[in-house]
Design an enzyme around this catalytic site. Structure first.
Site, PDB file in Angstrom:
ATOM      1  N   HIS A 174     -10.651  18.191   5.911  1.00  0.00           N
ATOM      2  CA  HIS A 174     -11.019  19.416   6.610  1.00  0.00           C
ATOM      3  C   HIS A 174      -9.860  20.400   6.707  1.00  0.00           C
ATOM      4  CE1 HIS A 174     -13.993  16.415   7.944  1.00  0.00           C
ATOM      5  NE2 HIS A 174     -14.817  17.429   7.761  1.00  0.00           N
ATOM      6  N   HIS A 178     -16.864  22.135   5.837  1.00  0.00           N
ATOM      7  CA  HIS A 178     -17.912  22.913   5.221  1.00  0.00           C
ATOM      8  C   HIS A 178     -17.398  24.322   4.916  1.00  0.00           C
ATOM      9  CE1 HIS A 178     -18.533  23.752   9.556  1.00  0.00           C
ATOM     10  NE2 HIS A 178     -19.238  24.814   9.213  1.00  0.00           N
ATOM     11  N   SER A 184     -28.904  19.438   1.385  1.00  0.00           N
ATOM     12  CA  SER A 184     -30.181  20.071   1.716  1.00  0.00           C
ATOM     13  C   SER A 184     -30.649  21.028   0.629  1.00  0.00           C
ATOM     14  CB  SER A 184     -30.103  20.780   3.064  1.00  0.00           C
ATOM     15  OG  SER A 184     -29.098  21.771   3.053  1.00  0.00           O
TER      16      SER A 184
END
Length: 190
Positions: A92, A112, A166
């Site tokens: 991260h 992300h 997704s």
């Protein structure tokens, strides 16, 4: 998503992707083992399967590798004892990337990058931090909010690849979705 449904999707898309990451944090070792068997029985090559966190399952199933998180065994220990496994490290920050590289990770999974439904309310890391990480001389795979429309930006920032959940698994037609990503990756030479 039930593993059988996941298996049906993977059976269709695996020829177009380089890795299938089993990221089932709540499943037991036995459940993960059975999931890998199900995928293998559906002719999904073990050489494409990456197991999240569970070195034991990756070894027993002869999967391609393991994706380590901050709470996993250390990358250096895994690499020293199981050099046959491809070793990814979830990071991260730039500092996490440096540490992963020093400890023998083969690649890092960074995110992300963009706003993501799986990380609501958490500020994305962004393209600038992604570009900074790519200076570490370790392949960086970007994850988080990546769509066919923003994949080019991710590649331009220096990522060696993308990871998508997704955008494919929740698509009306997962195969069409994968092909949309592939078209951008091919145009970007990724």
């Amino acid at each position: 998503m039930p593993i059988e449904q996941f298996g049906e999707i993977v059976r269709d898309i695996h020829p177009y992707v380089t890795a299938i990451h089993l990221r089932e944090k709540q499943k037991t070792a036995r459940e993960l083992f059975l999931a890998v068997q199900l995928l293998s029985n559906a002719n999904i090559p073990l050489s494409k399967i990456i197991i999240n966190d569970r070195v034991d399952v990756a070894l027993v199933t002869r999967a391609r590798g393991v994706q380590l998180a901050f709470h996993s065994l250390g990358a250096a220990i895994v690499k020293e004892n199981f050099p046959q496994l491809m070793l990814g490290s979830s990071i991260h920050s730039y500092e996490d990337g440096q540490k992963a590289k020093e400890n023998g990770a083969d690649y890092v999974l960074f995110g992300h990058v963009f706003p993501s439904q799986s990380k609501p309310g958490i500020k994305p890391k962004g393209l600038e931090e992604l570009a900074r990480l790519t200076k570490l001389d370790i392949p960086v795979i970007a994850i988080g909010g990546i769509t066919p429309e923003n994949t080019g930006q991710v590649l331009d920032a220096g990522a060696k690849g993308i990871a998508v959940m997704s955008g494919v698994l929740e698509a009306r037609d997962p195969l069409v979705a994968v092909k949309a990503y592939i078209n951008v990756l091919k145009d970007g030479d990724g």
